[in-house]
Design a protein around this motif. Structure first.
Motif, PDB file in Angstrom:
ATOM      1  N   ALA A  25     -29.722  -0.853  48.182  1.00 42.77           N
ATOM      2  CA  ALA A  25     -29.299  -2.121  48.777  1.00 42.77           C
ATOM      3  C   ALA A  25     -29.424  -2.016  50.291  1.00 42.77           C
ATOM      4  CB  ALA A  25     -27.854  -2.436  48.374  1.00 42.77           C
ATOM      5  N   TYR A  26     -29.300  -3.162  50.983  1.00 40.34           N
ATOM      6  CA  TYR A  26     -29.465  -3.208  52.440  1.00 40.34           C
ATOM      7  C   TYR A  26     -28.336  -4.007  53.079  1.00 40.34           C
ATOM      8  CZ  TYR A  26     -34.145  -1.413  51.618  1.00 40.34           C
ATOM      9  OH  TYR A  26     -35.198  -0.626  51.234  1.00 40.34           O
ATOM     10  N   HIS A  27     -27.983  -3.602  54.294  1.00 37.67           N
ATOM     11  CA  HIS A  27     -26.965  -4.323  55.060  1.00 37.67           C
ATOM     12  C   HIS A  27     -27.482  -4.533  56.477  1.00 37.67           C
ATOM     13  CE1 HIS A  27     -23.008  -5.709  56.292  1.00 37.67           C
ATOM     14  NE2 HIS A  27     -23.023  -4.857  57.302  1.00 37.67           N
ATOM     15  N   ASP A  28     -27.446  -5.769  56.957  1.00 37.99           N
ATOM     16  CA  ASP A  28     -27.948  -6.076  58.295  1.00 37.99           C
ATOM     17  C   ASP A  28     -27.051  -5.485  59.375  1.00 37.99           C
ATOM     18  OD1 ASP A  28     -30.120  -7.457  57.328  1.00 37.99           O
ATOM     19  OD2 ASP A  28     -29.142  -9.415  57.427  1.00 37.99           O
ATOM     20  N   PHE A  29     -27.667  -5.098  60.460  1.00 40.57           N
ATOM     21  CA  PHE A  29     -26.962  -4.470  61.579  1.00 40.57           C
ATOM     22  C   PHE A  29     -26.066  -5.472  62.292  1.00 40.57           C
ATOM     23  CE2 PHE A  29     -27.140  -2.666  66.033  1.00 40.57           C
ATOM     24  CZ  PHE A  29     -26.341  -1.560  65.760  1.00 40.57           C
ATOM     25  N   GLU A  30     -24.802  -5.099  62.496  1.00 40.65           N
ATOM     26  CA  GLU A  30     -23.851  -5.952  63.201  1.00 40.65           C
ATOM     27  C   GLU A  30     -23.275  -5.251  64.429  1.00 40.65           C
ATOM     28  OE1 GLU A  30     -20.880  -7.900  60.846  1.00 40.65           O
ATOM     29  OE2 GLU A  30     -22.165  -8.017  59.070  1.00 40.65           O
ATOM     30  N   GLY A  31     -23.931  -4.202  64.885  1.00 38.93           N
ATOM     31  CA  GLY A  31     -23.418  -3.438  66.014  1.00 38.93           C
ATOM     32  C   GLY A  31     -22.609  -2.250  65.535  1.00 38.93           C
ATOM     33  N   VAL A  32     -21.892  -1.599  66.446  1.00 41.47           N
ATOM     34  CA  VAL A  32     -21.054  -0.461  66.086  1.00 41.47           C
ATOM     35  C   VAL A  32     -20.009  -0.929  65.079  1.00 41.47           C
ATOM     36  CG1 VAL A  32     -19.468   1.300  66.943  1.00 41.47           C
ATOM     37  CG2 VAL A  32     -21.398   0.559  68.364  1.00 41.47           C
ATOM     38  N   THR A  33     -19.871  -0.180  63.980  1.00 41.91           N
ATOM     39  CA  THR A  33     -19.028  -0.639  62.877  1.00 41.91           C
ATOM     40  C   THR A  33     -17.557  -0.344  63.159  1.00 41.91           C
ATOM     41  OG1 THR A  33     -20.869  -0.038  61.447  1.00 41.91           O
ATOM     42  CG2 THR A  33     -18.839  -0.669  60.366  1.00 41.91           C
ATOM     43  N   THR A  34     -16.936  -1.199  63.951  1.00 41.67           N
ATOM     44  CA  THR A  34     -15.521  -1.047  64.295  1.00 41.67           C
ATOM     45  C   THR A  34     -14.688  -2.250  63.871  1.00 41.67           C
ATOM     46  OG1 THR A  34     -15.947  -1.962  66.502  1.00 41.67           O
ATOM     47  CG2 THR A  34     -16.022   0.436  66.273  1.00 41.67           C
ATOM     48  N   ASP A  35     -15.333  -3.325  63.476  1.00 39.25           N
ATOM     49  CA  ASP A  35     -14.638  -4.561  63.152  1.00 39.25           C
ATOM     50  C   ASP A  35     -14.330  -4.605  61.654  1.00 39.25           C
ATOM     51  OD1 ASP A  35     -13.650  -7.105  62.875  1.00 39.25           O
ATOM     52  OD2 ASP A  35     -15.381  -8.125  63.761  1.00 39.25           O
ATOM     53  N   VAL A  36     -13.038  -4.655  61.299  1.00 34.61           N
ATOM     54  CA  VAL A  36     -12.670  -4.686  59.886  1.00 34.61           C
ATOM     55  C   VAL A  36     -13.173  -5.956  59.197  1.00 34.61           C
ATOM     56  CG1 VAL A  36     -10.657  -3.200  60.179  1.00 34.61           C
ATOM     57  CG2 VAL A  36     -10.405  -5.676  60.427  1.00 34.61           C
ATOM     58  N   ALA A  37     -13.507  -6.979  59.973  1.00 32.15           N
ATOM     59  CA  ALA A  37     -14.029  -8.205  59.382  1.00 32.15           C
ATOM     60  C   ALA A  37     -15.380  -7.979  58.710  1.00 32.15           C
ATOM     61  CB  ALA A  37     -14.154  -9.296  60.451  1.00 32.15           C
ATOM     62  N   GLU A  38     -16.054  -6.868  59.048  1.00 31.25           N
ATOM     63  CA  GLU A  38     -17.350  -6.565  58.439  1.00 31.25           C
ATOM     64  C   GLU A  38     -17.202  -5.975  57.040  1.00 31.25           C
ATOM     65  OE1 GLU A  38     -21.524  -4.183  59.503  1.00 31.25           O
ATOM     66  OE2 GLU A  38     -19.844  -4.144  60.921  1.00 31.25           O
ATOM     67  N   LYS A  39     -16.007  -5.516  56.697  1.00 34.94           N
ATOM     68  CA  LYS A  39     -15.805  -4.823  55.422  1.00 34.94           C
ATOM     69  C   LYS A  39     -16.286  -5.614  54.206  1.00 34.94           C
ATOM     70  CE  LYS A  39     -11.988  -1.647  56.433  1.00 34.94           C
ATOM     71  NZ  LYS A  39     -10.642  -1.227  55.982  1.00 34.94           N
ATOM     72  N   PRO A  40     -15.874  -6.867  54.038  1.00 33.17           N
ATOM     73  CA  PRO A  40     -16.338  -7.584  52.837  1.00 33.17           C
ATOM     74  C   PRO A  40     -17.844  -7.787  52.805  1.00 33.17           C
ATOM     75  CG  PRO A  40     -15.132  -9.058  54.311  1.00 33.17           C
ATOM     76  CD  PRO A  40     -14.912  -7.668  54.811  1.00 33.17           C
ATOM     77  N   ARG A  41     -18.463  -7.872  53.966  1.00 30.97           N
ATOM     78  CA  ARG A  41     -19.923  -8.034  53.998  1.00 30.97           C
ATOM     79  C   ARG A  41     -20.604  -6.721  53.605  1.00 30.97           C
ATOM     80  NH1 ARG A  41     -18.092 -10.995  58.413  1.00 30.97           N
ATOM     81  NH2 ARG A  41     -18.548  -9.378  59.959  1.00 30.97           N
ATOM     82  N   LEU A  42     -20.049  -5.592  54.014  1.00 34.75           N
ATOM     83  CA  LEU A  42     -20.573  -4.295  53.597  1.00 34.75           C
ATOM     84  C   LEU A  42     -20.495  -4.140  52.075  1.00 34.75           C
ATOM     85  CD1 LEU A  42     -18.993  -2.087  56.379  1.00 34.75           C
ATOM     86  CD2 LEU A  42     -21.419  -2.042  55.788  1.00 34.75           C
ATOM     87  N   VAL A  43     -19.333  -4.495  51.539  1.00 32.86           N
ATOM     88  CA  VAL A  43     -19.126  -4.383  50.096  1.00 32.86           C
ATOM     89  C   VAL A  43     -20.086  -5.296  49.340  1.00 32.86           C
ATOM     90  CG1 VAL A  43     -17.481  -4.848  48.242  1.00 32.86           C
ATOM     91  CG2 VAL A  43     -16.735  -3.643  50.306  1.00 32.86           C
ATOM     92  N   ALA A  44     -20.253  -6.526  49.835  1.00 34.15           N
ATOM     93  CA  ALA A  44     -21.162  -7.466  49.181  1.00 34.15           C
ATOM     94  C   ALA A  44     -22.604  -6.971  49.246  1.00 34.15           C
ATOM     95  CB  ALA A  44     -21.043  -8.845  49.836  1.00 34.15           C
ATOM     96  N   SER A  45     -22.986  -6.379  50.367  1.00 32.82           N
ATOM     97  CA  SER A  45     -24.353  -5.869  50.510  1.00 32.82           C
ATOM     98  C   SER A  45     -24.616  -4.735  49.525  1.00 32.82           C
ATOM     99  CB  SER A  45     -24.583  -5.369  51.939  1.00 32.82           C
ATOM    100  OG  SER A  45     -24.540  -6.426  52.870  1.00 32.82           O
ATOM    101  N   LEU A  46     -23.661  -3.829  49.386  1.00 30.84           N
ATOM    102  CA  LEU A  46     -23.841  -2.687  48.488  1.00 30.84           C
ATOM    103  C   LEU A  46     -23.867  -3.115  47.032  1.00 30.84           C
ATOM    104  CD1 LEU A  46     -24.027   0.378  47.999  1.00 30.84           C
ATOM    105  CD2 LEU A  46     -21.513   0.428  48.042  1.00 30.84           C
ATOM    106  N   GLY A  47     -22.993  -4.063  46.651  1.00 28.63           N
ATOM    107  CA  GLY A  47     -22.925  -4.470  45.248  1.00 28.63           C
ATOM    108  C   GLY A  47     -22.590  -3.292  44.355  1.00 28.63           C
ATOM    109  N   ASP A  48     -23.392  -3.100  43.302  1.00 29.06           N
ATOM    110  CA  ASP A  48     -23.137  -1.996  42.373  1.00 29.06           C
ATOM    111  C   ASP A  48     -24.127  -0.843  42.563  1.00 29.06           C
ATOM    112  OD1 ASP A  48     -25.465  -3.148  41.439  1.00 29.06           O
ATOM    113  OD2 ASP A  48     -24.778  -3.395  39.377  1.00 29.06           O
ATOM    114  N   LYS A  49     -24.838  -0.846  43.689  1.00 26.61           N
ATOM    115  CA  LYS A  49     -25.858   0.180  43.937  1.00 26.61           C
ATOM    116  C   LYS A  49     -25.226   1.467  44.494  1.00 26.61           C
ATOM    117  CE  LYS A  49     -29.521  -2.493  43.107  1.00 26.61           C
ATOM    118  NZ  LYS A  49     -28.866  -3.746  42.693  1.00 26.61           N
ATOM    119  N   PRO A  50     -25.887   2.614  44.308  1.00 30.06           N
ATOM    120  CA  PRO A  50     -25.392   3.865  44.897  1.00 30.06           C
ATOM    121  C   PRO A  50     -25.915   4.128  46.303  1.00 30.06           C
ATOM    122  CG  PRO A  50     -27.181   4.358  43.402  1.00 30.06           C
ATOM    123  CD  PRO A  50     -26.969   2.863  43.330  1.00 30.06           C
TER     124      PRO A  50
END
Length: 258
Positions: free
Chosen positions: A143-168
């Motif tokens: 899976a792929y996740h678009d770059f949003e800068g340095v990963t310090t914002d907790v608001a990015e968490k649901p987008r990370l999870v959605a990007s990963l889905g069920d992939k390893p």
């Protein structure tokens, strides 16, 4: 585990957690030997079984070859230490890990790397091409996740999870690689395949002439082939992980720490 190593377990620690600490410390040493490190940054995290959501992670500021079973940090989903330690937590770095650990109950071990080959592929518009043996083994698993800068914002968490889905496997665009596993050995086996795939792609891109694609029918059959190979494997990745530790000269007795 021999008797001396078992006896080194702190009194208030379960045998299960002690084994996990030794295995995770060994993995950090292995990453160091393989050159999969970026100074003191990046993480390998492991879930600790129990009623509370707790995880083991490297102390911030130590090189990977300085990580031991005893100095690993035990933290909660918010990146807070649940046991005293003189070492700090790289809370910003745990944003990615905490999001996935919380959302994926099968994500017992997560590794994030910034290897040159991994970052190079992450910077390519088309990402990982499934046109070499190792990348073909990962067909349908990336899976792929678009770059949003340095990963310090907790608001990015649901987008990370959605990007990963069920992939390893999650390729963090313009950033690096992330792999989820049901155990440390399973994570290592997947990441070693991914890392080699990226290295081969980087090498072929440096050569003259067009690449040779793998047929769609062949790629489509690979997930079933992988599943067949995994049947009856008591602990996926264990054999290759143990062999890698032997080759790297990593011994459990050296991982206990003061």
């Amino acid at each position: 585990m021999d008797d001396a190593i078992a006896r080194a377990r702190p009194e208030n620690m379960s045998p299960t957690e002690w084994s996990l600490r030794l295995e995770l410390a060994a993995c950090y040493r292995l990453f160091d030997r393989l050159g999969w490190t970026t100074q003191i940054y990046n993480h390998i995290s492991v879930r600790v079984p129990g009623p509370e959501a707790c995880f083991l992670i490297n102390p911030f500021g130590l090189n990977y070859d300085e990580v031991t079973a005893r100095n690993l940090l035990k933290i909660d989903l918010d990146g807070r230490k649940v046991e005293p330690s003189p070492y700090p937590v790289n809370a910003a770095g745990f944003v990615i890990h905490s999001a996935i650990h919380a959302a994926r109950h099968d994500a017992h071990c997560i590794a994030h790397t910034h290897t040159t080959a991994g970052m190079a592929v992450a910077c390519k518009r088309d990402g990982l091409r499934h046109d070499n043996f190792n990348s073909a083994l990962l067909y349908g698993r990336v899976a792929y996740h678009d770059f949003e800068g340095v990963t310090t914002d907790v608001a990015e968490k649901p987008r990370l999870v959605a990007s990963l889905g069920d992939k390893p496997v999650l390729i963090l665009r313009s950033h690096g690689l992330l792999v989820v596993g049901g155990s440390v050995p399973e994570m290592y086996a997947t990441l070693s395949t991914l890392q080699k795939a990226c290295e081969v792609q980087m090498a072929t891109d440096a050569m003259a002439g067009p690449g040779l694609p793998i047929g769609a029918a062949v790629l489509a059959a690979i997930p079933a082939q992988n599943a067949a190979l995994a049947r009856g494997d008591a602990r996926p990745g264990q054999l290759v992980f143990d062999a890698a530790l032997r080759r790297a000269g990593v011994r459990l007795a050296d991982l206990i720490g003061p």
